[in-house]
Design a protein around this motif. Structure first.
Motif, PDB file in Angstrom:
ATOM      1  N   THR A 195      68.122  74.709 123.154  1.00 23.26           N
ATOM      2  CA  THR A 195      69.029  73.430 124.333  1.00 23.26           C
ATOM      3  C   THR A 195      67.112  73.667 125.717  1.00 23.26           C
ATOM      4  N   GLY A 196      66.324  73.851 124.683  1.00 23.14           N
ATOM      5  CA  GLY A 196      65.301  73.302 125.322  1.00 23.14           C
ATOM      6  C   GLY A 196      64.647  72.717 124.226  1.00 23.14           C
ATOM      7  N   SER A 197      64.606  72.156 122.929  1.00 22.25           N
ATOM      8  CA  SER A 197      64.446  71.288 121.981  1.00 22.25           C
ATOM      9  C   SER A 197      65.074  70.914 120.735  1.00 22.25           C
ATOM     10  N   SER A 198      64.940  69.398 120.653  1.00 27.43           N
ATOM     11  CA  SER A 198      65.276  70.171 119.311  1.00 27.43           C
ATOM     12  C   SER A 198      64.442  70.631 118.554  1.00 27.43           C
ATOM     13  N   GLU A 199      65.264  70.320 116.602  1.00 27.36           N
ATOM     14  CA  GLU A 199      64.990  71.319 115.933  1.00 27.36           C
ATOM     15  C   GLU A 199      63.468  70.735 115.828  1.00 27.36           C
ATOM     16  N   GLY A 200      63.802  69.189 115.364  1.00 27.09           N
ATOM     17  CA  GLY A 200      62.417  68.703 114.991  1.00 27.09           C
ATOM     18  C   GLY A 200      61.157  68.557 115.851  1.00 27.09           C
ATOM     19  N   GLU A 201      61.094  69.376 116.702  1.00 31.56           N
ATOM     20  CA  GLU A 201      60.074  69.469 117.748  1.00 31.56           C
ATOM     21  C   GLU A 201      59.507  71.285 117.522  1.00 31.56           C
ATOM     22  N   MET A 202      59.877  71.733 116.832  1.00 33.68           N
ATOM     23  CA  MET A 202      59.991  73.432 116.897  1.00 33.68           C
ATOM     24  C   MET A 202      58.976  73.010 116.380  1.00 33.68           C
TER      25      MET A 202
END
Length: 230
Positions: free
Chosen positions: A48-55
């Motif tokens: 909810t806070g970021s897409s998986e690519g931003e982790m």
């Protein structure tokens, strides 16, 4: 039998933090619905806070894939592929209690986790560069040969149990209903991996103990201590 990463791998990827677990006594007659639900909830909250690519965990693997000469949006590490599917479908397919549990923990930590049926592995298992002569069995039953210098999980019989490192496992050593002994490997590259991987291993141990009442042998590997004796 032992598991390790080659010296060349450690030299090329000094940020690597792998955790390994050896487990005996796996069965399919267990209930894990509530257990995987709590890890799915963690993953859903993170997404909810970021897409998986931003982790950061996924970004580190994308950089690693680029370093290996792979397009990271074409070949994704296993945890990114699972997170992407979970974000789109709000669920993951149910395959086997152990695999389902590891997949759930994988998306909660955003770290790829591989599970190998030890009965299908010949000799020792090493993460190394391929020569091009190894064989890889797809889940469709087709035989492939990894590209020379591709990173694979290779056993003593030159069987590749995973291609492109954390991208795709082999159908040969996939967990099935008759699987009893497994090697579980989690690998991370991000800045906080030194703390996250031991935490992931501890989480796995707690879940394995609670579900199967079995004791896992574990080790967090390093360049100075790269070998896990099963």
């Amino acid at each position: 039998m032992y598991f390790r990463h080659s010296n060349e791998m450690w030299n090329e990827f000094p940020d690597l933090v792998p955790g390994a677990l050896f487990v005996e006594g796996i069965t399919v007659d267990v209930a894990i619905t509530d257990r995987i639900a709590k890890f799915h909830a963690i993953a859903e909250k993170r997404l909810t806070g970021s897409s998986e690519g931003e982790m950061p965990e996924i970004q580190a693997w994308r950089r690693t894939f680029s370093k290996m000469g792979l397009k990271p949006t074409q070949y994704r590490c296993a945890s990114e592929a699972l997170l992407r599917r979970f974000r789109q479908e709000k669920s993951l397919p149910l395959l086997h209690p152990l695999v389902d549990l590891c997949n759930a923990i994988s998306i909660a930590f955003a770290v790829p986790i591989a599970v190998f049926d030890l009965a299908k592995i010949s000799g020792d298992l090493e993460v190394r560069h391929a020569t091009g002569s190894e064989t890889y069995l797809t889940f469709a039953g087709e035989t492939e040969h990894p590209e020379p210098r591709e990173v694979i999980f290779a056993d003593g019989a030159d069987q590749a149990h995973a291609r492109r490192w954390t991208n795709r496992q082999s159908g040969l050593s996939a967990v099935r209903d008759d699987t009893r002994s497994v090697l579980i490997v989690a690998e991370a590259m991000h800045e906080a991996a030194g703390g996250d991987v031991p935490g992931l291993v501890a989480t796995l141990v707690a879940e394995l103990t609670a579900v199967w009442s079995i004791q896992a042998k574990t080790k967090v590997l390093s360049c100075s201590s790269p070998r896990f004796d099963l």
